[in-house]
Design a protein around this motif. Structure first.
Motif, PDB file in Angstrom:
ATOM      1  N   ARG A  51      46.285 101.295  49.491  1.00  0.00           N
ATOM      2  CA  ARG A  51      47.293 101.115  50.522  1.00  0.00           C
ATOM      3  C   ARG A  51      47.587  99.629  50.669  1.00  0.00           C
ATOM      4  O   ARG A  51      46.778  98.782  50.297  1.00  0.00           O
ATOM      5  CB  ARG A  51      46.806 101.661  51.874  1.00  0.00           C
ATOM      6  N   ARG A  52      48.747  99.317  51.225  1.00  0.00           N
ATOM      7  CA  ARG A  52      49.084  97.909  51.450  1.00  0.00           C
ATOM      8  C   ARG A  52      48.107  97.284  52.435  1.00  0.00           C
ATOM      9  O   ARG A  52      47.758  96.116  52.331  1.00  0.00           O
ATOM     10  CB  ARG A  52      50.509  97.791  51.998  1.00  0.00           C
ATOM     11  N   PHE A  53      47.680  98.078  53.394  1.00  0.00           N
ATOM     12  CA  PHE A  53      46.786  97.562  54.431  1.00  0.00           C
ATOM     13  C   PHE A  53      45.590  98.505  54.560  1.00  0.00           C
ATOM     14  O   PHE A  53      45.768  99.684  54.833  1.00  0.00           O
ATOM     15  CB  PHE A  53      47.537  97.469  55.771  1.00  0.00           C
ATOM     16  N   VAL A  54      44.406  97.990  54.321  1.00  0.00           N
ATOM     17  CA  VAL A  54      43.194  98.798  54.453  1.00  0.00           C
ATOM     18  C   VAL A  54      42.700  98.670  55.893  1.00  0.00           C
ATOM     19  O   VAL A  54      42.453  97.561  56.372  1.00  0.00           O
ATOM     20  CB  VAL A  54      42.102  98.345  53.478  1.00  0.00           C
ATOM     21  N   ALA A  55      42.584  99.801  56.571  1.00  0.00           N
ATOM     22  CA  ALA A  55      42.179  99.791  57.974  1.00  0.00           C
ATOM     23  C   ALA A  55      40.836  99.082  58.137  1.00  0.00           C
ATOM     24  O   ALA A  55      39.927  99.272  57.330  1.00  0.00           O
ATOM     25  CB  ALA A  55      42.080 101.221  58.498  1.00  0.00           C
ATOM     26  N   PRO A  56      40.689  98.262  59.167  1.00  0.00           N
ATOM     27  CA  PRO A  56      39.426  97.555  59.382  1.00  0.00           C
ATOM     28  C   PRO A  56      38.222  98.491  59.450  1.00  0.00           C
ATOM     29  O   PRO A  56      37.148  98.160  58.957  1.00  0.00           O
ATOM     30  CB  PRO A  56      39.652  96.838  60.723  1.00  0.00           C
ATOM     31  N   LYS A  57      38.398  99.659  60.063  1.00  0.00           N
ATOM     32  CA  LYS A  57      37.268 100.586  60.173  1.00  0.00           C
ATOM     33  C   LYS A  57      36.794 101.034  58.799  1.00  0.00           C
ATOM     34  O   LYS A  57      35.593 101.189  58.551  1.00  0.00           O
ATOM     35  CB  LYS A  57      37.641 101.789  61.035  1.00  0.00           C
ATOM     36  N   LEU A  58      37.737 101.229  57.846  1.00  0.00           N
ATOM     37  CA  LEU A  58      37.359 101.622  56.491  1.00  0.00           C
ATOM     38  C   LEU A  58      36.691 100.467  55.761  1.00  0.00           C
ATOM     39  O   LEU A  58      35.691 100.647  55.063  1.00  0.00           O
ATOM     40  CB  LEU A  58      38.588 102.110  55.729  1.00  0.00           C
ATOM     41  N   ARG A  59      37.237  99.277  55.945  1.00  0.00           N
ATOM     42  CA  ARG A  59      36.628  98.101  55.310  1.00  0.00           C
ATOM     43  C   ARG A  59      35.198  97.897  55.811  1.00  0.00           C
ATOM     44  O   ARG A  59      34.290  97.573  55.029  1.00  0.00           O
ATOM     45  CB  ARG A  59      37.473  96.865  55.592  1.00  0.00           C
ATOM     46  N   LEU A  60      34.973  98.099  57.114  1.00  0.00           N
ATOM     47  CA  LEU A  60      33.631  97.973  57.672  1.00  0.00           C
ATOM     48  C   LEU A  60      32.673  98.973  57.038  1.00  0.00           C
ATOM     49  O   LEU A  60      31.522  98.636  56.725  1.00  0.00           O
ATOM     50  CB  LEU A  60      33.674  98.175  59.193  1.00  0.00           C
ATOM     51  N   VAL A 101      32.954 100.515  54.059  1.00  0.00           N
ATOM     52  CA  VAL A 101      32.726 100.194  52.649  1.00  0.00           C
ATOM     53  C   VAL A 101      31.753  99.023  52.518  1.00  0.00           C
ATOM     54  O   VAL A 101      30.799  99.074  51.726  1.00  0.00           O
ATOM     55  CB  VAL A 101      34.063  99.894  51.944  1.00  0.00           C
ATOM     56  N   ASP A 102      31.975  97.975  53.295  1.00  0.00           N
ATOM     57  CA  ASP A 102      31.073  96.813  53.235  1.00  0.00           C
ATOM     58  C   ASP A 102      29.657  97.189  53.645  1.00  0.00           C
ATOM     59  O   ASP A 102      28.674  96.698  53.063  1.00  0.00           O
ATOM     60  CB  ASP A 102      31.595  95.691  54.146  1.00  0.00           C
ATOM     61  N   PHE A 103      29.524  98.055  54.640  1.00  0.00           N
ATOM     62  CA  PHE A 103      28.199  98.511  55.085  1.00  0.00           C
ATOM     63  C   PHE A 103      27.479  99.246  53.954  1.00  0.00           C
ATOM     64  O   PHE A 103      26.278  99.027  53.720  1.00  0.00           O
ATOM     65  CB  PHE A 103      28.358  99.427  56.295  1.00  0.00           C
ATOM     66  N   MET A 104      28.191 100.121  53.249  1.00  0.00           N
ATOM     67  CA  MET A 104      27.572 100.887  52.174  1.00  0.00           C
ATOM     68  C   MET A 104      27.179  99.992  51.005  1.00  0.00           C
ATOM     69  O   MET A 104      26.099 100.158  50.419  1.00  0.00           O
ATOM     70  CB  MET A 104      28.522 101.996  51.722  1.00  0.00           C
ATOM     71  N   VAL A 105      28.030  99.034  50.665  1.00  0.00           N
ATOM     72  CA  VAL A 105      27.692  98.096  49.589  1.00  0.00           C
ATOM     73  C   VAL A 105      26.422  97.332  49.948  1.00  0.00           C
ATOM     74  O   VAL A 105      25.516  97.158  49.124  1.00  0.00           O
ATOM     75  CB  VAL A 105      28.869  97.133  49.332  1.00  0.00           C
ATOM     76  N   GLU A 106      26.335  96.879  51.184  1.00  0.00           N
ATOM     77  CA  GLU A 106      25.151  96.158  51.653  1.00  0.00           C
ATOM     78  C   GLU A 106      23.909  97.045  51.617  1.00  0.00           C
ATOM     79  O   GLU A 106      22.821  96.610  51.201  1.00  0.00           O
ATOM     80  CB  GLU A 106      25.399  95.670  53.077  1.00  0.00           C
ATOM     81  N   ALA A 107      24.056  98.316  52.018  1.00  0.00           N
ATOM     82  CA  ALA A 107      22.908  99.229  52.103  1.00  0.00           C
ATOM     83  C   ALA A 107      22.295  99.508  50.736  1.00  0.00           C
ATOM     84  O   ALA A 107      21.088  99.766  50.643  1.00  0.00           O
ATOM     85  CB  ALA A 107      23.336 100.534  52.764  1.00  0.00           C
ATOM     86  N   PHE A 108      23.119  99.465  49.676  1.00  0.00           N
ATOM     87  CA  PHE A 108      22.601  99.802  48.345  1.00  0.00           C
ATOM     88  C   PHE A 108      22.438  98.577  47.451  1.00  0.00           C
ATOM     89  O   PHE A 108      22.405  98.705  46.225  1.00  0.00           O
ATOM     90  CB  PHE A 108      23.518 100.838  47.686  1.00  0.00           C
ATOM     91  N   ALA A 109      22.310  97.401  48.084  1.00  0.00           N
ATOM     92  CA  ALA A 109      22.073  96.193  47.292  1.00  0.00           C
ATOM     93  C   ALA A 109      20.779  96.301  46.492  1.00  0.00           C
ATOM     94  O   ALA A 109      20.684  95.794  45.364  1.00  0.00           O
ATOM     95  CB  ALA A 109      22.026  94.981  48.216  1.00  0.00           C
ATOM     96  N   LYS A 110      19.788  96.997  47.065  1.00  0.00           N
ATOM     97  CA  LYS A 110      18.519  97.241  46.364  1.00  0.00           C
ATOM     98  C   LYS A 110      18.199  98.718  46.485  1.00  0.00           C
ATOM     99  O   LYS A 110      17.506  99.144  47.413  1.00  0.00           O
ATOM    100  CB  LYS A 110      17.390  96.397  46.965  1.00  0.00           C
ATOM    101  N   PRO A 111      18.706  99.544  45.551  1.00  0.00           N
ATOM    102  CA  PRO A 111      18.524 101.003  45.663  1.00  0.00           C
ATOM    103  C   PRO A 111      17.046 101.410  45.703  1.00  0.00           C
ATOM    104  O   PRO A 111      16.197 100.835  45.002  1.00  0.00           O
ATOM    105  CB  PRO A 111      19.196 101.530  44.384  1.00  0.00           C
ATOM    106  N   ALA A 112      16.743 102.399  46.508  1.00  0.00           N
ATOM    107  CA  ALA A 112      15.360 102.850  46.692  1.00  0.00           C
ATOM    108  C   ALA A 112      14.772 103.446  45.426  1.00  0.00           C
ATOM    109  O   ALA A 112      13.556 103.504  45.266  1.00  0.00           O
ATOM    110  CB  ALA A 112      15.303 103.863  47.834  1.00  0.00           C
ATOM    111  N   TRP A 113      15.623 103.948  44.514  1.00  0.00           N
ATOM    112  CA  TRP A 113      15.110 104.643  43.325  1.00  0.00           C
ATOM    113  C   TRP A 113      14.898 103.712  42.137  1.00  0.00           C
ATOM    114  O   TRP A 113      14.455 104.164  41.094  1.00  0.00           O
ATOM    115  CB  TRP A 113      16.068 105.760  42.923  1.00  0.00           C
ATOM    116  N   ASP A 114      15.251 102.433  42.267  1.00  0.00           N
ATOM    117  CA  ASP A 114      15.051 101.495  41.153  1.00  0.00           C
ATOM    118  C   ASP A 114      13.563 101.239  40.930  1.00  0.00           C
ATOM    119  O   ASP A 114      12.776 101.213  41.874  1.00  0.00           O
ATOM    120  CB  ASP A 114      15.767 100.177  41.441  1.00  0.00           C
TER     121      ASP A 114
END
Length: 299
Positions: free
Chosen positions: A275-284, A286-299
């Motif tokens: 989309r031209r504009f990504v809603a802030p709630k969606l960006r939050l 996505v960023d939260f999930m990227v941060e949460a899996f920076a070090k996956p538990a199964w590695d």
């Protein structure tokens, strides 16, 4: 007269395929939904819906109007989200689709922390291994595992996982351990039916050579958790991602087999419509999930 409400009601009727379905989504009575559509048709001077006792579908004019309604409503939501962003606090509903096993094992425990950070957000989470159409089905984002096909979706990589060939110590003691892919047809196999390659399992050998073998499943299932449970009960070999069997491998209740051969590595992504504009709630989110899996538990 609320034209945006009329468009919202009409769009939901087409999406749901019935007045009843739209009424449930909108929290209205069926009579109110029917009235809004009738008033819309009268104002426009065209019939937008074919109505029969068994089926409801848009006319040609209805299809054109439905497409424009979706576009206008999406623009309205984006405008509201942009204003919300300027206020400094995200609010509203986020609808997401996630795979069943991954959702239960690795996402369910994350949502309380996300909601604690953003108390005005609401989550509507659907667990399904089916590949949904985000736009048609109204999802803000989805988690997908595997190789992503070419599409207009935006993707962010969360982590990776590898497919592991493994079995319980009890099964291997009884039946022996496979040494190479050609040994697999002689073994009991619990097969995951949603693999894109079906029952053709591929491996990379010690010298980098690719080998593929067709297995003969004793059990076939669309659930990775069922594969794992069967393997833990000494029922046979499974090929499952490390995010499912990692704890069992660490505990020794499952054992990786066929040393020297490795199966595929899969990416884990969060995807969302372009989309031209990504809603802030969606960006939050996505960023939260990227941060949460920076070090996956199964590695």
């Amino acid at each position: 007269m609320d034209r945006f409400l009329e468009m919202q009601v009409f769009s939901n009727v087409v999406d749901a395929g019935s007045f009843t379905g739209a009424a449930e989504v909108l929290g209205m009575s069926k009579a109110a939904v029917s009235r809004h559509v009738a008033e819309l048709e009268e104002r426009l001077g065209v019939r937008l819906l074919h109505r029969t006792t068994r089926k409801l579908s848009p006319t040609t004019e209805g299809e054109i109007f439905h497409a424009r309604c979706r576009e206008l409503l999406a623009n309205l939501l984006e405008a509201e989200a942009e204003i919300t962003a300027r206020s400094g606090e995200a609010a509203g509903l986020l609808k997401l689709n996630v795979p069943v096993s991954f959702g239960l094992m690795h996402l369910a425990g994350l949502w309380p922390a996300f909601l604690a950070r953003h108390p005005k957000l609401l989550l509507d989470i659907t667990l399904s291994d089916r590949v949904v159409d985000l736009v048609e089905e109204g999802f803000d984002c989805a988690v997908r595992i595997g190789q992503l096909p070419a599409s207009t979706l935006i993707s962010r990589r969360l982590a990776s996982t590898r497919l592991v060939l493994c079995a319980s110590p009890g099964y291997l003691k009884r039946r022996g351990e496979p040494v190479q892919p050609s040994d697999l047809p002689a073994h009991d196999v619990i097969s995951y039916s949603l693999f894109s390659s079906g029952e053709n399992w591929s491996f990379t050998g010690p010298g980098g050579e690719e080998q593929s073998v067709k297995v003969q499943p004793r059990v076939r299932t669309n659930s990775g958790d069922t594969c794992r449970a069967a393997a833990l009960q000494d029922q046979g070999l499974i090929l499952q991602p490390s995010f499912i069997v990692g704890p069992d491998l660490a505990a020794g209740t499952l054992v990786e087999t066929m040393a020297g051969y490795r199966s595929r590595e899969l990416g884990i992504y969060v995807v969302y419509p372009s989309r031209r504009f990504v809603a802030p709630k969606l960006r939050l989110l996505v960023d939260f999930m990227v941060e949460a899996f920076a070090k996956p538990a199964w590695d």
